[in-house]
Design an enzyme around this catalytic site. Structure first.
Site, PDB file in Angstrom:
ATOM      1  N   GLN A 195      15.079  -8.759  -3.085  1.00 33.81           N
ATOM      2  CA  GLN A 195      13.955  -9.418  -3.176  1.00 33.81           C
ATOM      3  C   GLN A 195      13.340 -10.046  -4.274  1.00 33.81           C
ATOM      4  O   GLN A 195      12.736 -11.224  -4.263  1.00 33.81           O
ATOM      5  CB  GLN A 195      13.001  -8.389  -2.759  1.00 33.81           C
ATOM      6  CG  GLN A 195      11.413  -8.622  -2.499  1.00 33.81           C
ATOM      7  CD  GLN A 195      10.609  -7.839  -2.048  1.00 33.81           C
ATOM      8  OE1 GLN A 195      10.331  -7.742  -0.803  1.00 33.81           O
ATOM      9  NE2 GLN A 195       9.794  -6.824  -2.903  1.00 33.81           N
ATOM     10  N   SER A 218       9.360   5.422  -3.049  1.00 41.95           N
ATOM     11  CA  SER A 218       9.331   4.452  -2.131  1.00 41.95           C
ATOM     12  C   SER A 218       8.135   4.910  -1.012  1.00 41.95           C
ATOM     13  O   SER A 218       8.131   6.407  -0.970  1.00 41.95           O
ATOM     14  CB  SER A 218      10.611   4.475  -1.323  1.00 41.95           C
ATOM     15  OG  SER A 218      10.278   3.738  -0.166  1.00 41.95           O
ATOM     16  N   HIS A 230       4.537   1.848  -7.864  1.00 38.22           N
ATOM     17  CA  HIS A 230       3.485   0.599  -7.845  1.00 38.22           C
ATOM     18  C   HIS A 230       2.745   0.700  -9.230  1.00 38.22           C
ATOM     19  O   HIS A 230       2.364  -0.509  -9.980  1.00 38.22           O
ATOM     20  CB  HIS A 230       2.671   0.813  -6.812  1.00 38.22           C
ATOM     21  CG  HIS A 230       3.378   0.614  -5.577  1.00 38.22           C
ATOM     22  ND1 HIS A 230       3.072   1.784  -4.621  1.00 38.22           N
ATOM     23  CD2 HIS A 230       3.888  -0.376  -4.981  1.00 38.22           C
ATOM     24  CE1 HIS A 230       4.068   1.173  -3.644  1.00 38.22           C
ATOM     25  NE2 HIS A 230       4.274   0.185  -3.693  1.00 38.22           N
ATOM     26  N   GLY A 249       0.946  -1.232  -0.026  1.00 37.40           N
ATOM     27  CA  GLY A 249       0.209  -0.009   0.074  1.00 37.40           C
ATOM     28  C   GLY A 249       1.013   1.100   0.044  1.00 37.40           C
ATOM     29  O   GLY A 249       1.935   1.274  -0.351  1.00 37.40           O
ATOM     30  N   LEU A 289       0.388   3.741  -2.057  1.00 41.16           N
ATOM     31  CA  LEU A 289       0.879   3.524  -3.355  1.00 41.16           C
ATOM     32  C   LEU A 289       1.309   4.761  -4.253  1.00 41.16           C
ATOM     33  O   LEU A 289       1.248   5.884  -3.890  1.00 41.16           O
ATOM     34  CB  LEU A 289      -0.280   2.796  -4.363  1.00 41.16           C
ATOM     35  CG  LEU A 289      -0.865   1.488  -3.665  1.00 41.16           C
ATOM     36  CD1 LEU A 289      -2.278   1.188  -4.620  1.00 41.16           C
ATOM     37  CD2 LEU A 289       0.207   0.361  -3.767  1.00 41.16           C
ATOM     38  N   ARG A 335       8.408   4.774   1.916  1.00 39.17           N
ATOM     39  CA  ARG A 335       9.096   5.364   3.103  1.00 39.17           C
ATOM     40  C   ARG A 335       9.340   6.874   2.867  1.00 39.17           C
ATOM     41  O   ARG A 335       9.613   7.719   3.760  1.00 39.17           O
ATOM     42  CB  ARG A 335      10.051   4.561   3.532  1.00 39.17           C
ATOM     43  CG  ARG A 335       9.809   3.191   3.879  1.00 39.17           C
ATOM     44  CD  ARG A 335      10.860   2.405   4.486  1.00 39.17           C
ATOM     45  NE  ARG A 335      10.507   1.190   5.148  1.00 39.17           N
ATOM     46  CZ  ARG A 335      10.384  -0.010   4.600  1.00 39.17           C
ATOM     47  NH1 ARG A 335      10.591   0.004   3.413  1.00 39.17           N
ATOM     48  NH2 ARG A 335      10.091  -1.042   5.253  1.00 39.17           N
ATOM     49  N   GLY A 345       9.375  -4.987  -8.551  1.00 41.32           N
ATOM     50  CA  GLY A 345      10.072  -3.940  -8.980  1.00 41.32           C
ATOM     51  C   GLY A 345      11.766  -4.288  -8.692  1.00 41.32           C
ATOM     52  O   GLY A 345      12.013  -4.631  -7.566  1.00 41.32           O
TER      53      GLY A 345
HETATM   54  P1  AMP Z   1       6.060  -2.391  -1.601  1.00 42.05           P
HETATM   55  O1  AMP Z   1       4.771  -1.898  -1.284  1.00 42.05           O
HETATM   56  O2  AMP Z   1       7.173  -1.533  -1.227  1.00 42.05           O
HETATM   57  O3  AMP Z   1       6.333  -3.871  -1.004  1.00 42.05           O
HETATM   58  O4  AMP Z   1       6.356  -2.683  -3.216  1.00 42.05           O
HETATM   59  C1  AMP Z   1       5.443  -3.441  -3.804  1.00 42.05           C
HETATM   60  C2  AMP Z   1       6.157  -3.661  -5.210  1.00 42.05           C
HETATM   61  O5  AMP Z   1       6.499  -2.259  -6.019  1.00 42.05           O
HETATM   62  C3  AMP Z   1       7.732  -4.297  -5.030  1.00 42.05           C
HETATM   63  O6  AMP Z   1       7.512  -5.301  -6.212  1.00 42.05           O
HETATM   64  C4  AMP Z   1       8.689  -3.255  -5.038  1.00 42.05           C
HETATM   65  O7  AMP Z   1       9.910  -3.517  -5.686  1.00 42.05           O
HETATM   66  C5  AMP Z   1       7.853  -2.281  -6.341  1.00 42.05           C
HETATM   67  N1  AMP Z   1       8.311  -0.889  -6.186  1.00 42.05           N
HETATM   68  C6  AMP Z   1       8.375  -0.144  -5.024  1.00 42.05           C
HETATM   69  N2  AMP Z   1       8.970   0.923  -5.311  1.00 42.05           N
HETATM   70  C7  AMP Z   1       9.070   0.960  -6.772  1.00 42.05           C
HETATM   71  C8  AMP Z   1       9.687   1.879  -7.677  1.00 42.05           C
HETATM   72  N3  AMP Z   1      10.061   3.008  -7.358  1.00 42.05           N
HETATM   73  N4  AMP Z   1       9.702   1.517  -8.893  1.00 42.05           N
HETATM   74  C9  AMP Z   1       9.371   0.189  -9.370  1.00 42.05           C
HETATM   75  N5  AMP Z   1       8.884  -0.570  -8.525  1.00 42.05           N
HETATM   76  C10 AMP Z   1       8.656  -0.359  -7.198  1.00 42.05           C
END
Ligand code: AMP
Length: 281
Positions: free
Chosen positions: A154, A186, A36, A30, A32, A188, A148
């Site tokens: 990961q 991100s 994402h 989430g 997002l 974060r 990503g």
């Molecule tokens: P998360 O919500 O951070 O667990 O990310 C969910 C998915 O989105 C994971 O496969 C991440 O690698 C991908 N993701 C997060 N940030 C980015 C980004 N800046 N560019 C591409 N993919 C991303």
């Protein structure tokens, strides 16, 4: 968009999928953002139906403070997913995902991945990632899984999970989406103070500096300069390493042709940022 909260319902729903319909799946926690969205758009282009999940998985947080402060923006997320044309949102709660609790979950043989880089700095993190991704894949049974490259290690762990458990899914790794100043998007990032937010793009600058300065031979002085530049900018460096792209084994001396990737994790305040760059692409 259909919102499914129960694993059983997701199984039943997806079990009814017409033969020949391909499903793409994008698991998220989430909060997002455009990163994402890029994964979802790719899934929309390459498969017939797109499933997104939102679940902040407690078992992958080795730091309880990081878990409790993880941003939750569910209403905005749902709006964004609807606008993106996502077909199904899987939105389980912790009990749905772990009905027996989280105390004695399966562990996975991740080999060196559990001890290198993120594996070393965040004990148990990748076990948690496998526990949740394994479950999510068994509930959603997609044809293609989109993840990503920002979380490169990961992706490699999940590739290993797919292999270990013979899961019939194809993993597609998508490029990192960045802010205009280079900072990898991100969830974060929204926790950064304004001052730290202006410092944060230096992480990607330093990775680019490694790429520009790369030469065959020993890499130690290049890495040292990179770590010093991060520390001087105010980062607390967890790691900055150059590794073989295929298995993330550290490389101290480069032969000039092996594919290598630079990976970094560093704190600004209490926010931990990660990023990586393919040095030989
Ligand atoms: P998360 O919500 O951070 O667990 O990310 C969910 C998915 O989105 C994971 O496969 C991440 O690698 C991908 N993701 C997060 N940030 C980015 C980004 N800046 N560019 C591409 N993919 C991303």
């Amino acid at each position: 968009m259909i919102i499914i909260r129960e694993a059983e319902r997701s199984r039943r729903f997806l079990g009814e999928k017409a033969t020949g319909t391909s499903f793409g799946f994008v698991p998220t926690m989430g909060a997002l953002h455009a990163g994402h969205l890029a994964l979802l758009q790719r899934s929309k282009r390459e498969t017939d139906k797109t499933i997104c999940s939102i679940f902040v998985n407690p078992t992958q947080f080795n730091d309880p403070a990081d878990f409790s402060k993880y941003p939750i923006t569910l209403e905005d997320d749902i709006r964004m997913l609807e606008m993106a044309g996502v077909d199904i949102l899987f939105l389980p709660d912790v009990h749905e995902m772990y009905p027996e609790g989280t105390a004695s979950l399966e562990t996975y043989d991740l080999g060196r991945m559990d001890r290198l880089l993120e594996g070393r700095q965040r004990p148990g993190h990748f076990q948690g990632v496998c526990q949740v991704v394994h479950r999510l894949l068994s509930f959603t049974t997609p044809d293609v899984l989109f993840m990503g490259r920002k979380d490169f290690q990961q992706c490699m762990v999940v590739r290993r999970l797919i292999h270990l458990k013979s899961i019939p899914v194809r993993l597609e790794i998508c490029y990192t989406v960045r802010e205009a100043d280079g900072l990898a998007m991100s969830s974060r990032n929204m926790r950064l103070s304004p001052e730290d937010r202006s410092t944060a793009p230096i992480l990607y600058d330093v990775l680019n500096r490694l790429k520009r300065g790369l030469d065959a031979g020993p890499l130690e002085s290049l890495l040292r300069a990179g770590r010093e530049a991060l520390a001087a900018a105010g980062f607390r460096v967890d790691y900055l390493e150059i590794c073989r792209t295929t298995d993330l084994e550290p490389v101290t001396e480069w032969d000039g042709h092996t594919p290598i990737t630079a990976l970094a994790a560093a704190f600004l305040g209490e926010v931990r940022l990660i990023d990586n760059i393919d040095l030989t692409a």
